[in-house]
Design an enzyme around this catalytic site. Structure first.
Site, PDB file in Angstrom:
ATOM      1  N   PRO A  12       0.847  -1.192   0.000  1.00  0.00           N
ATOM      2  CA  PRO A  12       0.000   0.000   0.000  1.00  0.00           C
ATOM      3  C   PRO A  12       0.882   1.241   0.000  1.00  0.00           C
ATOM      4  O   PRO A  12       1.819   1.335   0.811  1.00  0.00           O
ATOM      5  CB  PRO A  12      -0.782  -0.125   1.324  1.00  0.00           C
ATOM      6  N   MET A  13       0.615   2.177  -0.896  1.00  0.00           N
ATOM      7  CA  MET A  13       1.413   3.409  -0.925  1.00  0.00           C
ATOM      8  C   MET A  13       0.499   4.594  -1.201  1.00  0.00           C
ATOM      9  O   MET A  13      -0.022   4.751  -2.317  1.00  0.00           O
ATOM     10  CB  MET A  13       2.537   3.296  -1.962  1.00  0.00           C
ATOM     11  N   LEU A  14       0.341   5.400  -0.190  1.00  0.00           N
ATOM     12  CA  LEU A  14      -0.559   6.558  -0.244  1.00  0.00           C
ATOM     13  C   LEU A  14      -0.123   7.514  -1.356  1.00  0.00           C
ATOM     14  O   LEU A  14       1.051   7.881  -1.447  1.00  0.00           O
ATOM     15  CB  LEU A  14      -0.521   7.264   1.112  1.00  0.00           C
ATOM     16  N   GLN A  66      -6.633  -1.435   2.570  1.00  0.00           N
ATOM     17  CA  GLN A  66      -5.953  -1.111   3.821  1.00  0.00           C
ATOM     18  C   GLN A  66      -6.697  -0.003   4.554  1.00  0.00           C
ATOM     19  O   GLN A  66      -6.869   1.097   4.028  1.00  0.00           O
ATOM     20  CB  GLN A  66      -4.511  -0.673   3.607  1.00  0.00           C
ATOM     21  N   CYS A  96       1.832   3.302  10.133  1.00  0.00           N
ATOM     22  CA  CYS A  96       2.035   4.670   9.656  1.00  0.00           C
ATOM     23  C   CYS A  96       2.556   5.567  10.789  1.00  0.00           C
ATOM     24  O   CYS A  96       1.909   5.690  11.825  1.00  0.00           O
ATOM     25  CB  CYS A  96       0.717   5.226   9.104  1.00  0.00           C
ATOM     26  N   LYS A 135      -0.600  -4.924   8.984  1.00  0.00           N
ATOM     27  CA  LYS A 135       0.722  -4.502   8.488  1.00  0.00           C
ATOM     28  C   LYS A 135       1.315  -3.581   9.537  1.00  0.00           C
ATOM     29  O   LYS A 135       0.705  -2.574   9.923  1.00  0.00           O
ATOM     30  CB  LYS A 135       0.604  -3.784   7.152  1.00  0.00           C
ATOM     31  N   GLY A 209      10.174  -4.296   2.831  1.00  0.00           N
ATOM     32  CA  GLY A 209      11.199  -3.293   3.084  1.00  0.00           C
ATOM     33  C   GLY A 209      12.464  -3.577   2.314  1.00  0.00           C
ATOM     34  O   GLY A 209      13.123  -4.607   2.544  1.00  0.00           O
ATOM     35  N   GLY A 230       7.296  -2.455  -2.392  1.00  0.00           N
ATOM     36  CA  GLY A 230       6.685  -1.146  -2.582  1.00  0.00           C
ATOM     37  C   GLY A 230       7.404  -0.364  -3.653  1.00  0.00           C
ATOM     38  O   GLY A 230       7.098  -0.468  -4.850  1.00  0.00           O
ATOM     39  N   ARG A 231       8.418   0.404  -3.242  1.00  0.00           N
ATOM     40  CA  ARG A 231       9.097   1.290  -4.180  1.00  0.00           C
ATOM     41  C   ARG A 231       9.767   0.540  -5.311  1.00  0.00           C
ATOM     42  O   ARG A 231       9.839   1.041  -6.442  1.00  0.00           O
ATOM     43  CB  ARG A 231      10.108   2.159  -3.414  1.00  0.00           C
TER      44      ARG A 231
HETATM   45  C1  LIG Z   1       4.855   7.065  -1.265  1.00  0.00           C
HETATM   46  C2  LIG Z   1       4.654   6.020  -0.201  1.00  0.00           C
HETATM   47  C3  LIG Z   1       3.425   5.902   0.417  1.00  0.00           C
HETATM   48  C4  LIG Z   1       3.208   4.917   1.393  1.00  0.00           C
HETATM   49  N1  LIG Z   1       1.948   4.785   1.914  1.00  0.00           N
HETATM   50  C5  LIG Z   1       1.689   3.713   2.734  1.00  0.00           C
HETATM   51  C6  LIG Z   1       0.354   3.397   3.126  1.00  0.00           C
HETATM   52  O1  LIG Z   1      -0.620   4.035   2.713  1.00  0.00           O
HETATM   53  N2  LIG Z   1       0.184   2.352   3.973  1.00  0.00           N
HETATM   54  C7  LIG Z   1       1.235   1.579   4.428  1.00  0.00           C
HETATM   55  O2  LIG Z   1       1.026   0.626   5.168  1.00  0.00           O
HETATM   56  N3  LIG Z   1       2.498   1.857   4.051  1.00  0.00           N
HETATM   57  C8  LIG Z   1       2.736   2.869   3.203  1.00  0.00           C
HETATM   58  N4  LIG Z   1       4.000   3.073   2.748  1.00  0.00           N
HETATM   59  C9  LIG Z   1       5.069   2.154   3.158  1.00  0.00           C
HETATM   60  C10 LIG Z   1       5.144   0.979   2.160  1.00  0.00           C
HETATM   61  O3  LIG Z   1       3.962   0.230   2.132  1.00  0.00           O
HETATM   62  C11 LIG Z   1       6.311   0.041   2.539  1.00  0.00           C
HETATM   63  O4  LIG Z   1       6.074  -0.481   3.809  1.00  0.00           O
HETATM   64  C12 LIG Z   1       7.663   0.777   2.541  1.00  0.00           C
HETATM   65  O5  LIG Z   1       7.804   1.606   1.407  1.00  0.00           O
HETATM   66  C13 LIG Z   1       8.819  -0.228   2.578  1.00  0.00           C
HETATM   67  O6  LIG Z   1       8.779  -1.072   1.467  1.00  0.00           O
HETATM   68  P1  LIG Z   1       9.703  -0.827   0.149  1.00  0.00           P
HETATM   69  O7  LIG Z   1      11.108  -0.632   0.633  1.00  0.00           O
HETATM   70  O8  LIG Z   1       9.506  -2.057  -0.676  1.00  0.00           O
HETATM   71  O9  LIG Z   1       9.195   0.409  -0.517  1.00  0.00           O
HETATM   72  C14 LIG Z   1       4.259   4.069   1.796  1.00  0.00           C
HETATM   73  C15 LIG Z   1       5.499   4.207   1.168  1.00  0.00           C
HETATM   74  C16 LIG Z   1       5.706   5.154   0.180  1.00  0.00           C
HETATM   75  C17 LIG Z   1       7.047   5.248  -0.511  1.00  0.00           C
END
Ligand SMILES: Cc1cc2nc3c(=O)[nH]c(=O)nc-3n(C[C@H](O)[C@H](O)[C@H](O)COP(=O)(O)O)c2cc1C
Length: 258
Positions: A12-14, A66, A96, A135, A209, A230-231
């Site tokens: 999930p990424m806002l 979520q 969060c 999460k 992560g 995510g990213r």
């Molecule tokens: C732009 C952005 C928005 C995010 N929004 C959320 C969210 O809405 N809910 C959530 O649980 N995590 C959110 N995260 C965290 C990601 O879900 C994830 O846990 C975090 O980026 C680590 O994973 P990654 O290294 O694969 O990106 C967000 C991360 C980013 C970069």
């Protein structure tokens, strides 16, 4: 449904994983489970159009909604709504670290209140027939020792029945860094997540992560039940085009819709 589908998830990424993004991701992988952006229960309840959660068409199946919040009645109400709209899972955000989340007492602040989290999850479980997952982070501020995490997960599970947990393997640092910085600082600590799987072998443990390639994902999948990216996926969505074959062993060729 067995839990094999949990092997690969898009986080999930806002502001990023809106329904347009998920539609695009679904063209690239039919197997990955996709998570919506975090939506607070107040946003749904106070919105005339249920905050657009009704836009969950079949094309993006499997999708987890979520939610964030701390009010059991509201969480149950929104979860039932989501189930009726066809979501395949409700995921509660306990990760969060934003100022807004701290002020509203949702997100990672709730790691300090395992019983409230358990009550919230139980209230959701009581009204829906789809899986309910959590999460979370691996710690919060100075509470970063393994026993804190183990006790949190143990209590939540004991009182709610939840056995599916997704871990962003980095602790939350409240009041010290803004939300964005806390996505790279402090360093990841995968060992807590691996330790949890050893202590709770019957739980489904999904790691998140810093995973950027399917090779890294495959290493985690030797020991854990799933990976969440995510990213890595957002910046390089074509990783997803390999997922059905590489992670799920599906031989079907990718068909891009026009
Ligand atoms: C732009 C952005 C928005 C995010 N929004 C959320 C969210 O809405 N809910 C959530 O649980 N995590 C959110 N995260 C965290 C990601 O879900 C994830 O846990 C975090 O980026 C680590 O994973 P990654 O290294 O694969 O990106 C967000 C991360 C980013 C970069």
């Amino acid at each position: 449904m067995n839990n094999y589908y949990r092997r690969f998830a898009v986080a999930p990424m806002l502001g990023w994983t809106d329904r347009h993004c998920r539609y695009f991701h679904r063209q690239l992988s039919s197997c990955a489970i996709l998570y919506t952006e975090m939506i607070n229960t107040n946003e749904i309840i106070n919105s005339k159009y249920n905050f657009n959660i009704e836009y969950n068409d079949d094309k993006e199946n499997l999708v987890a909604l979520q939610l964030s919040g701390n009010n059991s009645t509201q969480l149950a109400y929104c979860s039932k709504l989501a189930e009726n709209y066809g979501y395949n899972e409700i995921n509660l955000n306990i990760g969060c670290p934003s100022y807004r989340a701290q002020k509203g007492y949702f997100g990672v602040s709730l790691m300090n209140n395992a019983h409230l989290v358990a009550d919230n999850i139980k209230a959701i479980h009581d009204v829906v027939n789809i899986p309910v997952t959590v999460k979370t982070r691996i710690g919060i501020n100075e509470q970063d020792h393994y026993n804190f995490l183990r006790d949190f997960i143990g209590t939540v599970s004991q009182y709610s029945g939840c056995k599916i947990f997704i871990f962003h393997a980095r602790k939350a640092l409240l009041s010290m860094y803004n939300t964005r910085k806390n996505l790279t600082i402090p360093p990841l600590n995968y060992s807590h997540v691996y330790h949890l799987k050893k202590d709770f072998p019957s739980f489904l443990v999904i790691i998140n992560g810093g995973i950027e390639t399917l090779e890294e994902a495959q290493i985690h999948l030797q020991y854990l039940d799933g990976v969440m990216l995510g990213r890595g996926v957002y910046k390089n969505p074509f990783i997803l085009s390999e997922v059905d074959n590489n992670i799920f062993g599906l031989k079907k060729k990718l068909i891009l819709y026009h």
